[in-house]
Design a protein around this motif. Structure first.
Motif, PDB file in Angstrom:
ATOM      1  N   LEU A 101       0.819  -1.209   0.000  1.00 22.60           N
ATOM      2  CA  LEU A 101       0.000   0.000   0.000  1.00 22.60           C
ATOM      3  C   LEU A 101       0.855   1.263   0.000  1.00 22.60           C
ATOM      4  O   LEU A 101       0.416   2.329  -0.416  1.00 22.60           O
ATOM      5  CB  LEU A 101      -0.909   0.012   1.235  1.00 22.60           C
ATOM      6  CG  LEU A 101      -2.134  -0.886   1.133  1.00 22.60           C
ATOM      7  CD1 LEU A 101      -2.732  -1.121   2.495  1.00 22.60           C
ATOM      8  CD2 LEU A 101      -3.150  -0.267   0.200  1.00 22.60           C
ATOM      9  N   PHE A 102       2.088   1.135   0.480  1.00 24.22           N
ATOM     10  CA  PHE A 102       2.938   2.324   0.537  1.00 24.22           C
ATOM     11  C   PHE A 102       3.623   2.613  -0.801  1.00 24.22           C
ATOM     12  O   PHE A 102       4.170   3.691  -0.990  1.00 24.22           O
ATOM     13  CB  PHE A 102       3.999   2.173   1.638  1.00 24.22           C
ATOM     14  CG  PHE A 102       3.418   2.207   3.026  1.00 24.22           C
ATOM     15  CD1 PHE A 102       3.045   3.417   3.596  1.00 24.22           C
ATOM     16  CD2 PHE A 102       3.220   1.042   3.742  1.00 24.22           C
ATOM     17  CE1 PHE A 102       2.490   3.462   4.859  1.00 24.22           C
ATOM     18  CE2 PHE A 102       2.676   1.077   5.010  1.00 24.22           C
ATOM     19  CZ  PHE A 102       2.306   2.284   5.586  1.00 24.22           C
ATOM     20  N   ILE A 103       3.594   1.646  -1.722  1.00 20.13           N
ATOM     21  CA  ILE A 103       4.296   1.842  -2.996  1.00 20.13           C
ATOM     22  C   ILE A 103       3.774   3.058  -3.776  1.00 20.13           C
ATOM     23  O   ILE A 103       4.567   3.910  -4.177  1.00 20.13           O
ATOM     24  CB  ILE A 103       4.258   0.556  -3.863  1.00 20.13           C
ATOM     25  CG1 ILE A 103       5.039  -0.543  -3.129  1.00 20.13           C
ATOM     26  CG2 ILE A 103       4.858   0.802  -5.243  1.00 20.13           C
ATOM     27  CD1 ILE A 103       4.985  -1.895  -3.817  1.00 20.13           C
ATOM     28  N   PRO A 104       2.438   3.164  -3.969  1.00 20.92           N
ATOM     29  CA  PRO A 104       1.974   4.358  -4.702  1.00 20.92           C
ATOM     30  C   PRO A 104       2.375   5.654  -3.994  1.00 20.92           C
ATOM     31  O   PRO A 104       2.768   6.628  -4.650  1.00 20.92           O
ATOM     32  CB  PRO A 104       0.446   4.206  -4.706  1.00 20.92           C
ATOM     33  CG  PRO A 104       0.192   2.767  -4.470  1.00 20.92           C
ATOM     34  CD  PRO A 104       1.325   2.271  -3.624  1.00 20.92           C
ATOM     35  N   ALA A 105       2.319   5.635  -2.654  1.00 20.89           N
ATOM     36  CA  ALA A 105       2.671   6.846  -1.907  1.00 20.89           C
ATOM     37  C   ALA A 105       4.139   7.201  -2.125  1.00 20.89           C
ATOM     38  O   ALA A 105       4.485   8.367  -2.286  1.00 20.89           O
ATOM     39  CB  ALA A 105       2.397   6.638  -0.428  1.00 20.89           C
ATOM     40  N   LEU A 106       5.003   6.177  -2.159  1.00 25.94           N
ATOM     41  CA  LEU A 106       6.422   6.437  -2.378  1.00 25.94           C
ATOM     42  C   LEU A 106       6.708   6.856  -3.811  1.00 25.94           C
ATOM     43  O   LEU A 106       7.698   7.532  -4.080  1.00 25.94           O
ATOM     44  CB  LEU A 106       7.241   5.199  -2.020  1.00 25.94           C
ATOM     45  CG  LEU A 106       7.362   4.927  -0.524  1.00 25.94           C
ATOM     46  CD1 LEU A 106       7.925   3.528  -0.273  1.00 25.94           C
ATOM     47  CD2 LEU A 106       8.249   5.971   0.133  1.00 25.94           C
ATOM     48  N   THR A 107       5.817   6.427  -4.725  1.00 26.57           N
ATOM     49  CA  THR A 107       6.006   6.786  -6.129  1.00 26.57           C
ATOM     50  C   THR A 107       6.028   8.304  -6.316  1.00 26.57           C
ATOM     51  O   THR A 107       6.784   8.820  -7.137  1.00 26.57           O
ATOM     52  CB  THR A 107       4.870   6.177  -6.981  1.00 26.57           C
ATOM     53  OG1 THR A 107       4.829   4.781  -6.732  1.00 26.57           O
ATOM     54  CG2 THR A 107       5.110   6.408  -8.457  1.00 26.57           C
ATOM     55  N   ILE A 108       5.198   9.013  -5.538  1.00 28.02           N
ATOM     56  CA  ILE A 108       5.107  10.470  -5.722  1.00 28.02           C
ATOM     57  C   ILE A 108       6.471  11.145  -5.530  1.00 28.02           C
ATOM     58  O   ILE A 108       6.975  11.767  -6.471  1.00 28.02           O
ATOM     59  CB  ILE A 108       4.045  11.105  -4.789  1.00 28.02           C
ATOM     60  CG1 ILE A 108       2.689  10.428  -4.992  1.00 28.02           C
ATOM     61  CG2 ILE A 108       3.937  12.609  -5.039  1.00 28.02           C
ATOM     62  CD1 ILE A 108       1.639  10.866  -3.982  1.00 28.02           C
ATOM     63  N   PRO A 109       7.094  11.023  -4.345  1.00 33.35           N
ATOM     64  CA  PRO A 109       8.374  11.732  -4.199  1.00 33.35           C
ATOM     65  C   PRO A 109       9.480  11.185  -5.099  1.00 33.35           C
ATOM     66  O   PRO A 109      10.306  11.966  -5.601  1.00 33.35           O
ATOM     67  CB  PRO A 109       8.736  11.534  -2.721  1.00 33.35           C
ATOM     68  CG  PRO A 109       7.882  10.434  -2.228  1.00 33.35           C
ATOM     69  CD  PRO A 109       6.663  10.403  -3.079  1.00 33.35           C
ATOM     70  N   VAL A 110       9.489   9.860  -5.332  1.00 37.23           N
ATOM     71  CA  VAL A 110      10.556   9.290  -6.165  1.00 37.23           C
ATOM     72  C   VAL A 110      10.472   9.843  -7.590  1.00 37.23           C
ATOM     73  O   VAL A 110      11.454  10.357  -8.133  1.00 37.23           O
ATOM     74  CB  VAL A 110      10.487   7.740  -6.165  1.00 37.23           C
ATOM     75  CG1 VAL A 110      11.413   7.173  -7.234  1.00 37.23           C
ATOM     76  CG2 VAL A 110      10.856   7.192  -4.796  1.00 37.23           C
ATOM     77  N   VAL A 111       9.268   9.781  -8.196  1.00 37.72           N
ATOM     78  CA  VAL A 111       9.121  10.295  -9.563  1.00 37.72           C
ATOM     79  C   VAL A 111       9.409  11.793  -9.594  1.00 37.72           C
ATOM     80  O   VAL A 111      10.091  12.289 -10.498  1.00 37.72           O
ATOM     81  CB  VAL A 111       7.704   9.988 -10.116  1.00 37.72           C
ATOM     82  CG1 VAL A 111       7.485  10.699 -11.440  1.00 37.72           C
ATOM     83  CG2 VAL A 111       7.519   8.494 -10.278  1.00 37.72           C
ATOM     84  N   VAL A 149      -1.695   5.912 -11.366  1.00 36.40           N
ATOM     85  CA  VAL A 149      -1.669   4.777 -12.292  1.00 36.40           C
ATOM     86  C   VAL A 149      -1.102   3.536 -11.586  1.00 36.40           C
ATOM     87  O   VAL A 149      -1.671   2.436 -11.669  1.00 36.40           O
ATOM     88  CB  VAL A 149      -0.831   5.115 -13.552  1.00 36.40           C
ATOM     89  CG1 VAL A 149      -0.643   3.885 -14.427  1.00 36.40           C
ATOM     90  CG2 VAL A 149      -1.484   6.247 -14.324  1.00 36.40           C
ATOM     91  N   VAL A 150       0.001   3.724 -10.865  1.00 36.61           N
ATOM     92  CA  VAL A 150       0.611   2.617 -10.121  1.00 36.61           C
ATOM     93  C   VAL A 150      -0.399   2.029  -9.135  1.00 36.61           C
ATOM     94  O   VAL A 150      -0.546   0.807  -9.012  1.00 36.61           O
ATOM     95  CB  VAL A 150       1.881   3.094  -9.376  1.00 36.61           C
ATOM     96  CG1 VAL A 150       2.361   2.048  -8.377  1.00 36.61           C
ATOM     97  CG2 VAL A 150       2.990   3.406 -10.373  1.00 36.61           C
ATOM     98  N   ALA A 151      -1.127   2.911  -8.452  1.00 43.53           N
ATOM     99  CA  ALA A 151      -2.119   2.446  -7.466  1.00 43.53           C
ATOM    100  C   ALA A 151      -3.187   1.589  -8.130  1.00 43.53           C
ATOM    101  O   ALA A 151      -3.558   0.529  -7.616  1.00 43.53           O
ATOM    102  CB  ALA A 151      -2.757   3.645  -6.761  1.00 43.53           C
ATOM    103  N   VAL A 152      -3.676   2.033  -9.279  1.00 47.07           N
ATOM    104  CA  VAL A 152      -4.720   1.278  -9.975  1.00 47.07           C
ATOM    105  C   VAL A 152      -4.171  -0.075 -10.426  1.00 47.07           C
ATOM    106  O   VAL A 152      -4.842  -1.107 -10.320  1.00 47.07           O
ATOM    107  CB  VAL A 152      -5.274   2.085 -11.168  1.00 47.07           C
ATOM    108  CG1 VAL A 152      -6.177   1.222 -12.041  1.00 47.07           C
ATOM    109  CG2 VAL A 152      -6.047   3.303 -10.662  1.00 47.07           C
ATOM    110  N   LEU A 153      -2.905  -0.090 -10.885  1.00 46.50           N
ATOM    111  CA  LEU A 153      -2.298  -1.346 -11.339  1.00 46.50           C
ATOM    112  C   LEU A 153      -2.116  -2.330 -10.187  1.00 46.50           C
ATOM    113  O   LEU A 153      -2.356  -3.526 -10.331  1.00 46.50           O
ATOM    114  CB  LEU A 153      -0.940  -1.064 -11.999  1.00 46.50           C
ATOM    115  CG  LEU A 153      -1.013  -0.374 -13.355  1.00 46.50           C
ATOM    116  CD1 LEU A 153       0.388  -0.098 -13.888  1.00 46.50           C
ATOM    117  CD2 LEU A 153      -1.815  -1.215 -14.358  1.00 46.50           C
ATOM    118  N   ILE A 154      -1.677  -1.830  -9.033  1.00 45.48           N
ATOM    119  CA  ILE A 154      -1.432  -2.723  -7.899  1.00 45.48           C
ATOM    120  C   ILE A 154      -2.726  -3.172  -7.244  1.00 45.48           C
ATOM    121  O   ILE A 154      -2.924  -4.347  -6.941  1.00 45.48           O
ATOM    122  CB  ILE A 154      -0.546  -2.025  -6.834  1.00 45.48           C
ATOM    123  CG1 ILE A 154       0.857  -1.761  -7.387  1.00 45.48           C
ATOM    124  CG2 ILE A 154      -0.427  -2.891  -5.576  1.00 45.48           C
ATOM    125  CD1 ILE A 154       1.765  -1.061  -6.399  1.00 45.48           C
TER     126      ILE A 154
END
Lengths: 323, 240
Positions: A101-111, A149-154
């Motif tokens: 669940l934290f992956i989409p959240a981490l995607t924001i700052p990383v991207v 998008v990542v959230a929807v995919l996961i």
């Protein structure tokens, strides 16, 4: 080139879409008022593009902003509490997805950070792909879209537009407060136009020994602290103290690095937020929520952090910002 | 000097708990009139002020993704992680929460915690539970202190974490204000980086205080028990 205006249009589109969702909901307690508020706010984001470019009159937007304030402050706005998952269902999902669940959240700052770093070399036909004047904002918007998008995919929600529906739920729970930061920012600009900063500056110069950098840093940080204590938030204090001391004395006279001076100045204000009952949401509401006998008990616990931290900010600014 | 009445209006308006939007708008209009601006200039200022400060509202673009992960149990998962702190002492539970709160706020996840979402249902009960295990019973005065520190850990964590995230209102307010007023060009990321030293010191100061909290609670519990004993002897004395 992706300009920052595209980001504002994305925000505008989201507001209009949410207004449309609210208007469709017959059971919404404040259906038309809420829909009008968010819809008008969205349109203001589009119209702002031309105001910013000075190709459209600003007073029309000024009237629209006053209408927004009128709608929000006369109780025309309500929370439709849009449908979402139950706590039981969420606990089930949490067990299933776990830390994914934290992956989409981490995607924001990383991207965001990757796009900011790559921006100087990303170009099509010699033209930069990302607006060099507003790299961070554009990168953040890209990060947010990528994360959705990542959230929807996961998570694979049944409806692909679920992020938009869930975004509306959060927005409605924030309510009119969503407009407040922008209004405080506008207030700062109005204050400066009317000469409030200059007036405070004249008062401050009375206590400021000329030529002393340390004294100027102390007055700026302590001023941020005190104004924040009085007004309950650093946002309103910042333009006043910056126009009075931060800009004319610290940046112009002593050649301080503006990013460091302003970032730390704002944080000196945050120390004030820890120490004031005026910041009711942070300091008084939790005391009530926890059924405390002393309603200032939270402030009591925070004082001994807020005051030394103010001192630390003064030291940091003095040693980091001036070279 | 007359324009300072506007500042006074903000202070009074917030103090008597009027709707902040009204307070801000009215004091803006009054200040501008006192500063000699005409009505059309004031409307223009509101319009151009709104247009140039649109970036402050950029937090809206992250709402959809936060919303969807909340729908799938983000807060519940955060609670599971935080509840792993349960075996510690009261001060260390709060120190662990401070760290989690600050780190997640720095990633823009301010909605993970909060007084209603985590402090009341989770952090305070865990800290209180830790104190119960240590002392057997927790006197009211000690409970008050734990409550105060539970809320404080949340505030300190979020205030001095969120400024490291670029899309937070305070950072964008700074860039909007100085870019519009002084024609500077500051990138939000530059400001966010300079929030890190203060964030570290905030963690050190508050963390140190939380480590010392356990010893303070030891003393408070001892003092409260003594007091009770005195009160008891006093009543028995009265009876005799």
């Amino acid at each position: 080139m992706i300009k920052v205006e595209a980001v504002f249009w994305l925000i505008g589109i989201l507001f209009v879409a949410w207004a449309f969702l609210i208007a469709r909901e017959t059971t919404h307690p404040k259906r038309w008022g809420s829909s009008a508020f968010w819809g008008l706010l969205g349109l203001c984001f589009f119209y702002g593009t031309w105001v910013q470019a000075k190709t459209a009159p600003a007073w029309i937007l000024g009237i629209a902003v006053l209408v927004l304030v009128a709608l929000a402050s006369t109780g025309m706005l309500g929370d439709g509490k849009s449908k979402t998952t139950s706590v039981e269902k969420r606990t089930e999902f949490a067990a299933k997805f776990g830390n994914k669940l934290f992956i989409p959240a981490l995607t924001i700052p990383v991207v965001t950070v990757v796009v900011v770093l790559l921006a100087p070399v990303l170009a099509i036909g010699g033209k930069p792909l990302i607006d060099p004047a507003n790299t961070t904002l554009v990168a953040l918007a890209i990060g947010a879209v990528a994360a959705a998008v990542v959230a929807v995919l996961i998570l694979r929600p049944k409806q692909k537009l679920a992020p938009v529906f869930e975004g509306r739920r959060i927005l409605e729970s924030i309510g009119w407060a969503a407009l407040l930061p922008q209004m405080l920012s506008t207030l700062g600009i109005l204050f400066t136009k009317a000469g409030v900063g200059t007036a405070v500056g004249i008062l401050a110069k009375g206590v400021l020994p000329a030529g002393s950098l340390l004294a100027a840093v102390v007055v700026y940080c302590v001023g941020m602290f005190l104004f924040t204590v009085l007004m309950g938030n650093g946002f309103a204090a910042f333009p006043i103290m910056t126009a009075a001391i931060g800009w004319p004395v610290l940046v112009q006279t002593f050649h301080g690095n503006p990013a460091i001076v302003f970032a730390i100045g704002m944080l000196a204000g945050f120390c004030g937020t820890l120490c004031t009952p005026m910041a009711a949401n942070f300091n008084l509401v939790p005391a009530a929520l926890l059924e405390m006998k002393n309603k200032y008990g939270v402030i009591k616990a925070q004082m001994a952090t807020g005051v030394p931290l103010l001192g630390a900010n003064i030291v940091l600014m003095y040693f980091l910002a001036f070279h | 000097m007359l324009v300072l009445i506007g500042v006074l209006l903000v202070i009074v308006g917030f103090a008597i708990r009027l709707n902040p939007l009204i307070v801000v708008t009215v004091s803006g209009i009054v200040t501008a009139l006192l500063g000699g601006l005409s009505p059309v200039e004031i409307l223009n200022a509101f319009g151009s002020g709104f247009a140039s400060s649109r970036s402050v509202t950029i937090f809206v673009v992250v709402l959809p993704v936060i919303g969807i992960i909340e729908r799938f149990g983000l807060q519940e998962q955060a609670k599971t992680l935080i509840s792993k702190l349960a075996k510690l002492t009261a001060g260390r539970v709060l120190l662990g929460y401070l760290l989690v709160r600050q780190a997640t706020a720095a990633l823009g996840l301010t909605s993970i915690g909060g007084h209603a979402q985590t402090v009341r249902p989770l952090v305070f009960p865990m800290a209180e539970g830790a104190a119960l295990r240590r002392y057997g019973s927790v006197p009211e005065r000690v409970k008050e202190k734990i409550k105060g520190h539970s809320a404080a850990a949340d505030n300190v964590g979020v205030f001095f974490g969120e400024d490291i995230f670029v899309a937070v209102g305070s950072i964008l307010l700074i860039t909007t204000f100085v870019d519009t007023t002084y024609g500077l060009h500051l990138e939000p990321l530059e400001l966010a980086i300079w929030a890190i030293p203060t964030a570290v010191i905030a963690f050190l100061i508050h963390g140190f205080r939380l480590l010392r909290l356990d010893r303070q609670l030891d003393n408070d519990v001892k003092a409260a028990l003594e007091e009770e004993k005195h009160a008891q002897t006093a009543t028995t004395g009265g009876n005799a």
